[in-house]
Design a protein around this motif. Sequence first.
Motif, short mmCIF file in Angstrom:
data_model
loop_
_atom_site.label_atom_id
_atom_site.label_comp_id
_atom_site.label_asym_id
_atom_site.label_seq_id
_atom_site.Cartn_x
_atom_site.Cartn_y
_atom_site.Cartn_z
N ILE A 1 -1.15 0.27 -2.06
CA ILE A 1 -0.94 0.98 -0.81
C ILE A 1 0.45 0.60 -0.30
O ILE A 1 0.95 -0.48 -0.55
CB ILE A 1 -2.03 0.64 0.23
CG1 ILE A 1 -2.09 -0.86 0.53
CG2 ILE A 1 -3.38 1.14 -0.22
CD1 ILE A 1 -3.06 -1.21 1.63
N ILE B 1 1.64 1.75 5.29
CA ILE B 1 0.22 1.73 5.55
C ILE B 1 -0.23 0.31 5.89
O ILE B 1 -1.00 0.09 6.84
CB ILE B 1 -0.58 2.25 4.34
CG1 ILE B 1 -0.26 3.74 4.07
CG2 ILE B 1 -2.07 2.05 4.55
CD1 ILE B 1 -0.78 4.70 5.10
N CYS B 2 0.29 -0.66 5.15
CA CYS B 2 -0.05 -2.06 5.43
C CYS B 2 0.36 -2.44 6.85
O CYS B 2 -0.38 -3.16 7.55
CB CYS B 2 0.65 -2.98 4.44
SG CYS B 2 -0.03 -2.92 2.76
N ILE C 1 -4.64 7.37 3.82
CA ILE C 1 -4.21 6.36 2.85
C ILE C 1 -4.02 6.99 1.48
O ILE C 1 -3.05 6.68 0.77
CB ILE C 1 -5.23 5.20 2.81
CG1 ILE C 1 -5.26 4.47 4.14
CG2 ILE C 1 -4.89 4.23 1.67
CD1 ILE C 1 -6.31 3.38 4.24
N ASN D 1 -0.81 8.60 1.43
CA ASN D 1 0.28 7.71 1.83
C ASN D 1 0.97 8.22 3.11
O ASN D 1 2.19 8.20 3.23
CB ASN D 1 1.31 7.55 0.70
CG ASN D 1 2.25 6.39 0.94
OD1 ASN D 1 1.90 5.43 1.62
ND2 ASN D 1 3.46 6.49 0.41
N ALA E 1 1.41 7.36 6.67
CA ALA E 1 1.26 6.27 7.64
C ALA E 1 1.03 6.81 9.05
O ALA E 1 0.28 6.21 9.83
CB ALA E 1 2.49 5.37 7.61
N CYS F 1 -2.51 7.89 9.29
CA CYS F 1 -3.33 6.69 9.27
C CYS F 1 -3.34 6.02 10.63
O CYS F 1 -4.40 5.61 11.14
CB CYS F 1 -2.82 5.72 8.19
SG CYS F 1 -3.83 4.23 8.02
N SER G 1 -9.31 -3.66 7.84
CA SER G 1 -7.93 -4.07 7.56
C SER G 1 -7.90 -5.38 6.78
O SER G 1 -7.10 -5.53 5.85
CB SER G 1 -7.15 -4.21 8.87
OG SER G 1 -7.13 -2.98 9.56
#
Length: 280
Positions: free
Chosen positions: A108, A112-113, A233, A236, A238, A241, A264
Amino acid sequence: MSTPDAISIGLPLWQALHQRPFIGTVIGRFERACNLADPTGRVVVLTLPSVGEGPFSIVLDSARFSDLALGETAYISTQTLGLGAWRLSLCDTQCWDAALLVLPRQPISGLICAVLDRYTRWPVLPSQATDIEAAIVQRLARGAAALRNALEVGGPLAAAAQQLAGLGWGLTPAGDDYLLGAMAALWLLGRHRAAQTLGQHAALLTNQLSRAFLQAGAQGHFTAPWHRVAQAIAHNDASACANACTHISQIGASSGRDALAGFSHVMRTMSPSVNSTTEQ
């Protein structure tokens, strides 16, 4: 009280109604949702579109749930919903598939993280917390650490689930919400047996409503906001998300944020971007 129309019904609920109609009562009514339960522990949730679809939900176009009385009898089959003065046809109601997708096994993105990292500070001690609240927060933290350790090194998942099950405050306790979010992440990552283990063991130790969500999650069935997170996700995206997570964070007094913490933590621990663990 005007009769609303049904917009959608969760596919798992519709399939269950084919096996056995629902005969239960109103156990809770709120501005945007109404919870029904039968003597066996079966749960149905009536919601407005702003809440959206769920595995055991029926979405109505409009309703004043406050007009319903606690204890009022409800009857639901694949054709009809009867509740108070309402007689709704379900014959042409759209079925909604609650099954969560599985992500491709690829890292990922950092963006996103970064979105997920906003929700990893958990549990949070309430301001001016009592000694009891402080003790509960400590137990939640220990349970969350036990769960992450079990996932990372192959420890006893059932024991970790039992530490969190039914623990905390809220209509659905904080520990259950954390577990549900963790299960959503595990399902997305293809760790289905782990998700099933958590749900099956936690469901034995909590209340009726939480049990229904955990049992659905053990089958990979989650509410619509989790599907939006999954799609974001997978693509991809963000921004999408972040929007989907914001929506979840606003569910209940703290339920959404508790669930996002579990989601998370597991995504950051178990996803290929962090670790390439295979399903156990």
